[in-house]
Design an enzyme around this catalytic site. Structure first.
Site, PDB file in Angstrom:
ATOM      1  N   ASP A 141      74.245  -4.736 189.113  1.00 34.24           N
ATOM      2  CA  ASP A 141      73.793  -6.102 189.388  1.00 34.24           C
ATOM      3  C   ASP A 141      74.851  -7.125 188.998  1.00 34.24           C
ATOM      4  O   ASP A 141      75.085  -7.368 187.815  1.00 34.24           O
ATOM      5  CB  ASP A 141      72.481  -6.378 188.645  1.00 34.24           C
ATOM      6  N   ASP A 154      77.165 -11.964 196.052  1.00 37.34           N
ATOM      7  CA  ASP A 154      76.252 -11.065 195.364  1.00 37.34           C
ATOM      8  C   ASP A 154      76.243  -9.705 196.038  1.00 37.34           C
ATOM      9  O   ASP A 154      76.024  -9.607 197.251  1.00 37.34           O
ATOM     10  CB  ASP A 154      74.842 -11.668 195.371  1.00 37.34           C
TER      11      ASP A 154
END
Length: 443
Positions: free
Chosen positions: A117, A321
């Site tokens: 992440d 991301d």
């Protein structure tokens, strides 16, 4: 046509189209002491849907569903940052992702898969004794069996770096993820092993009360954000990169840390597109980029300059991301992109909503090629022209081609479909991010 790219629709397994973009000549289309990792290391990444009997389109649809949850978490973070409400019980973080990485925890090392992440910092895994744990593919980590495990003291700077902590039997943490998912437990110092490289004294969350959605693909999470708790910060390495294979590729993607981060070399300097990284004091974990405009074909879209601006309260802006599948643009900008694609595609618009994507077109019967406008993201100092397969997804069985982008409000996200087959290099010393076209299945 000068402003179009030829998109070859070659039927492959599972009745999918392989998308081939036009030739390049076309004008269209550290607070704990542990040693620095001297030679860096690489970790193979597996997509969370790897091994499932899904078409490329179905994988993207699954990713879009997960992405919507992730987007809501990001929005919740912005809401918390921009308000001074005393109602918030725990910090809100994105928390799930699209790629799993293997690592080993403890001494002797026990192997686990964890969610990668780039939108959060904490490294954590589920631990015994577990009062509330989700199902995971491997046995739950037992700290009592590891000789290198020790509880982190409440006076540790990394304990102080937690968004929320208490002090009872050592440093205790609580992380909330915006959709009522959370992990709660004790902070520890532990040895992590990546391939043949072992790193001692890494601050690790030992989750004894973990609940909610989005975690069960792995046994915890590895945060690669910009804060002091992340793997990047704890390794004291200013560089890392990843290279993501196509979503339908059976081969692994790759994470490269430290000296290996820039192991792929460009054949010419013009191949590398470099743009500054921006920091937000309100959202310090995120990798923000300065997006100044978007072009579709030869048309530079009339997007207001303030559309992608990062505000002081942490709202707005655009982040890159790895854990979000498609790109999400602020509604006003997305509407302009959608309108221009609709104008230039010369294909009927599909309004059935059957795909979960917002802009789709009906494919001509029996067609093997369609033309799609080129798409360029104009970052500060870097005009990034994407290959056609990084933004247009086609499915023969459905008779549709769809734009792999969506609308949002409050913030924008540059997703992983748009990043596939590029080495994405984060240089935190120079405060830059670079894109280099790369066959990611070959590194």
């Amino acid at each position: 046509m000068a402003n179009m790219s030829c998109l070859s629709l070659v039927v492959v397994a599972l009745a999918m189209f392989a998308l081939v973009s036009s030739p390049a000549s076309s004008t269209s289309r550290r607070v704990l002491e542990h040693p620095k990792v001297q030679n860096g290391f690489r970790v193979k990444l597996k997509h969370v849907d790897s091994g499932k009997n899904l078409t490329k389109f179905e994988r993207i649809q699954h990713g879009v569903k997960r992405g919507r949850h992730r987007l809501q978490r990001f929005k919740a973070m912005a809401l918390v940052a921009s308000s001074n409400s005393d109602q918030i019980d725990a910090p809100v973080l994105p928390g799930n992702g699209e790629f799993l990485m293997k690592l080993a925890i403890g001494t002797p090392p026990e192997t686990y898969s964890a969610i990668l992440d780039t939108g959060s910092d904490l490294i954590w895994t589920q631990c015994k004794p577990c009062t509330q744990c989700f199902d995971q593919p491997t046995p739950i980590f037992d700290p009592k069996k590891s000789s290198s495990f020790s509880k982190l003291s409440c006076s540790s700077k990394l304990c102080e770096a937690l968004p929320q902590s208490t002090c009872s039997d050592g440093c205790e943490y609580l992380y909330g993820y915006g959709d009522y998912s959370s992990t709660q437990g004790i902070m520890a110092s532990e040895t992590l092993t990546f391939g043949k490289v072992s790193v001692p004294n890494v601050a690790l969350g030992c989750g004894e009360d973990n609940e909610g959605s989005g975690f069960s693909q792995g046994s915890g999470l590895v945060g690669l954000g910009r804060g002091p708790l992340s793997l990047v910060s704890q390794l004291n390495e200013p560089k890392f990169s990843y290279c993501l294979t196509s979503v339908d590729d059976t081969k692994s993607s790759t994470l490269l840390m430290g000296s290996l981060a820039s192991t792929v070399k460009a054949s010419s300097s013009s191949e590398i597109k470099t743009t500054p990284l921006i920091q937000s004091s309100a959202q310090p974990s995120f990798y923000y980029l300065s997006l100044e405009g978007i072009s579709v074909g030869e048309t530079s879209l009339p997007i207001k300059k303030s559309t992608f601006s990062l505000q002081d309260d942490g709202s707005g802006g655009l982040i890159i991301d790895s854990g979000t599948t498609i790109t999400y643009l602020e509604q006003s900008a997305f509407d302009l992109v959608a309108k221009e694609f609709t104008s230039q595609m010369n294909l009927p618009v599909d309004s059935s909503g059957s795909t979960g994507l917002e802009v789709c077109f009906t494919l001509p019967s029996g067609s093997t090629n369609i033309e799609v406008p080129k798409l360029v993201f104009h970052f500060h100092g870097a005009d990034l022209e994407l290959p056609a397969e990084n933004y247009m997804i086609a499915d023969e069985s459905m008779g549709l081609a769809c734009l792999a982008m969506g609308s949002s409000s409050g913030m924008s996200i540059f997703g992983n479909i748009q990043q596939q087959n590029m080495l994405v290099l984060h240089d935190l010393e120079k405060e830059t991010l670079s894109f280099l076209p790369t066959q990611c299945d070959q590194i």
